[in-house]
Motif scaffolding. Structure first.
Motif, PDB file in Angstrom:
ATOM      1  N   ARG A   1     -62.837  53.383 -17.276  1.00  0.00           N
ATOM      2  CA  ARG A   1     -62.556  52.856 -18.614  1.00  0.00           C
ATOM      3  C   ARG A   1     -63.686  51.951 -19.101  1.00  0.00           C
ATOM      4  NH1 ARG A   1     -57.479  53.926 -20.500  1.00  0.00           N
ATOM      5  NH2 ARG A   1     -55.889  54.499 -18.946  1.00  0.00           N
TER       6      ARG A   1
ATOM      7  N   CYS B   1     -64.554  45.743 -23.426  1.00  0.00           N
ATOM      8  CA  CYS B   1     -63.235  46.236 -23.807  1.00  0.00           C
ATOM      9  C   CYS B   1     -63.222  46.491 -25.306  1.00  0.00           C
ATOM     10  CB  CYS B   1     -62.143  45.217 -23.453  1.00  0.00           C
ATOM     11  SG  CYS B   1     -61.769  45.083 -21.695  1.00  0.00           S
TER      12      CYS B   1
ATOM     13  N   PRO C   1     -60.475  45.644 -27.862  1.00  0.00           N
ATOM     14  CA  PRO C   1     -59.150  45.072 -28.110  1.00  0.00           C
ATOM     15  C   PRO C   1     -58.335  45.811 -29.160  1.00  0.00           C
ATOM     16  CG  PRO C   1     -60.765  43.324 -27.864  1.00  0.00           C
ATOM     17  CD  PRO C   1     -61.537  44.615 -27.916  1.00  0.00           C
TER      18      PRO C   1
ATOM     19  N   ILE D   1     -56.904  48.950 -27.633  1.00  0.00           N
ATOM     20  CA  ILE D   1     -55.873  48.632 -26.652  1.00  0.00           C
ATOM     21  C   ILE D   1     -54.567  48.272 -27.357  1.00  0.00           C
ATOM     22  CG2 ILE D   1     -55.195  46.924 -24.905  1.00  0.00           C
ATOM     23  CD1 ILE D   1     -58.174  46.923 -24.038  1.00  0.00           C
TER      24      ILE D   1
ATOM     25  N   TYR E   1     -50.930  50.958 -21.512  1.00  0.00           N
ATOM     26  CA  TYR E   1     -50.755  49.760 -22.327  1.00  0.00           C
ATOM     27  C   TYR E   1     -49.337  49.537 -22.843  1.00  0.00           C
ATOM     28  CZ  TYR E   1     -55.758  50.260 -21.949  1.00  0.00           C
ATOM     29  OH  TYR E   1     -57.020  50.432 -21.452  1.00  0.00           O
TER      30      TYR E   1
ATOM     31  N   GLU F   1     -57.134  43.263 -20.041  1.00  0.00           N
ATOM     32  CA  GLU F   1     -56.329  44.040 -20.981  1.00  0.00           C
ATOM     33  C   GLU F   1     -54.953  43.419 -21.178  1.00  0.00           C
ATOM     34  OE1 GLU F   1     -58.388  48.391 -20.087  1.00  0.00           O
ATOM     35  OE2 GLU F   1     -56.657  47.741 -18.917  1.00  0.00           O
TER      36      GLU F   1
END
Length: 393
Positions: A8, A195, A197, A200, A287, A311
């Motif tokens: 990821r 990441c 956000p 996610i 998630y 996460e």
């Protein structure tokens, strides 16, 4: 591109690169895995090479394909790894065995017929980029805590020394690496995992599958491989302790897969926890489970920089982790998460404390969500480390 934190983070790195400045080739040993769709369209995915694809095949299948030397190298690595395990008593010989596999098969693997400005090896072991790729500058990543793994130092150093720059995913990972290889200090920098956000949060809004949605209990979630490193067995033992103290409404959901699954299922059955400890297997989108939990728990024995913890914080969840060697680089204890003793008792006591203290849970969740978890500025730092005059998108 199987489901995993490193995969990821690679997808996130590829997403953030500036394709007005870079032409990117991606070499995967196998074109398979649930995360293949995360590879950006502007990445040129190189054709799968049958010789490298053997790394995902059994020795029996390799023999059937006629690649006898590669099969022989795999067998030799397995036997030597087992011999060293018995002689030294190491509990996890996997890293050493993988080193040997590459050492014994490398002569029979093809090189890339192209020279690059920069060649990046994103996942250890780094033999392919070190030996089979020509480039003006070579870069390798450190994703693990070197204080916790067993490797052949001489063989490992030989590979690392072929790289001009080395990137660790946290300060603690860098420090642990340099304890073993202090002579490489001038080459090592730090870049935290990237990441997305917004992505996610969007994925977390999807419906939560059963049994989480209909469960009214206090919900714990862990995301990770079913391996010794991730400490899922410690989680089972911790829940056993909590049940013995009367906490019958706690439910623990583990998203992930791995070789330890039979042993963990056996432990769950042994302790009579089948109604409260659930192994949910592979989930392309973990998630919604994170978003549905009351507490995210990472009971690991060691980590580099666990992507799942970041996460969970992005999703506004309180986080509890064990005191593995690099834990302090992941969260600030009692501020944006809770670090507990690395034992079933420590995990159980931490969960009990947060179960009973909603104000503390809320404070940890709020503080954890305040940070810049996108990794903005990390690419600029990387470019500076490489002495490249480029900017992040």
């Amino acid at each position: 591109m199987e489901i995993g934190g490193v995969e990821r983070s690679l997808a996130a790195l590829l997403e953030h690169l500036d394709y007005e400045r870079f032409d990117v080739d991606l070499m995967l040993y196998r074109h398979q895995g649930e995360l293949m769709d995360l590879i950006p369209d502007r990445v040129n995915l190189l054709k799968e090479d049958p010789a490298y694809a053997t790394f995902r095949h059994s020795v029996k299948d390799i023999l059937r394909s006629g690649r006898f030397r590669i099969a022989g190298g795999r067998l030799l690595a397995r036997f030597r790894g087992e011999y060293v395990r018995r002689r030294t008593g190491i509990t996890e010989p996997g890293y050493y065995q993988m080193q040997l596999m590459w050492k014994h098969t490398l002569p029979y693997l093809p090189s890339l017929n192209k020279r690059y400005d920069i060649a990046v090896s994103y996942l250890w072991p780094h033999d392919f980029v070190a030996e089979k790729v020509e480039a003006d500058l070579k870069l390798a990543w450190i994703h693990t805590d070197y204080s916790t793994i067993f490797t052949d130092r001489g063989l490992d150093y030989e590979r690392w020394s072929r790289f001009d720059r080395i990137v660790a995913v946290s300060e603690a990972c860098r420090d642990a690496f340099l304890v073993r290889y202090p002579e490489l200090a001038s080459r090592v920098g730090v870049m935290e995992n990237l990441c997305s956000p917004d992505s996610i949060r969007k994925l977390a809004a999807e419906p939560v599958p059963n049994p989480v949605r209909e469960d009214a209990g206090f919900k714990l979630v862990t995301v990770g491989r079913l391996s010794s490193a991730k400490g899922i067995d410690l989680a089972v033992e911790a829940l056993r302790l909590l049940r013995s103290r009367g906490y019958d409404d706690i439910r623990w959901y583990v998203v992930g897969y791995g070789g330890e699954e039979p042993a963990i299922r056996g432990l769950v059955e042994q302790h009579g926890l089948a109604d409260s400890f659930f192994l949910l297997g592979k989930q392309v989108n973990p998630y919604p489970y994170m978003a549905a939990c009351d507490l995210y728990v990472q009971p690991s024995r060691y980590e580099g920089k666990a992507v799942a913890i970041t996460e969970a914080q992005i999703l506004g969840k309180p986080v509890l982790i064990t005191r593995y060697p690099t834990a302090a680089s992941q969260i600030r204890n009692e501020e944006d998460g809770l670090i507990v003793e690395l034992s079933p008792e420590g995990v159980a006591e931490g969960i009990e404390r947060l179960y009973r203290d909603a104000l503390l849970r809320n404070r940890l969740a709020e503080n954890g969500g305040l940070g810049d978890h996108s990794g903005s500025g990390q690419l600029e730092a990387l470019y500076g480390f490489l002495n490249l005059e480029v900017e992040a998108r």
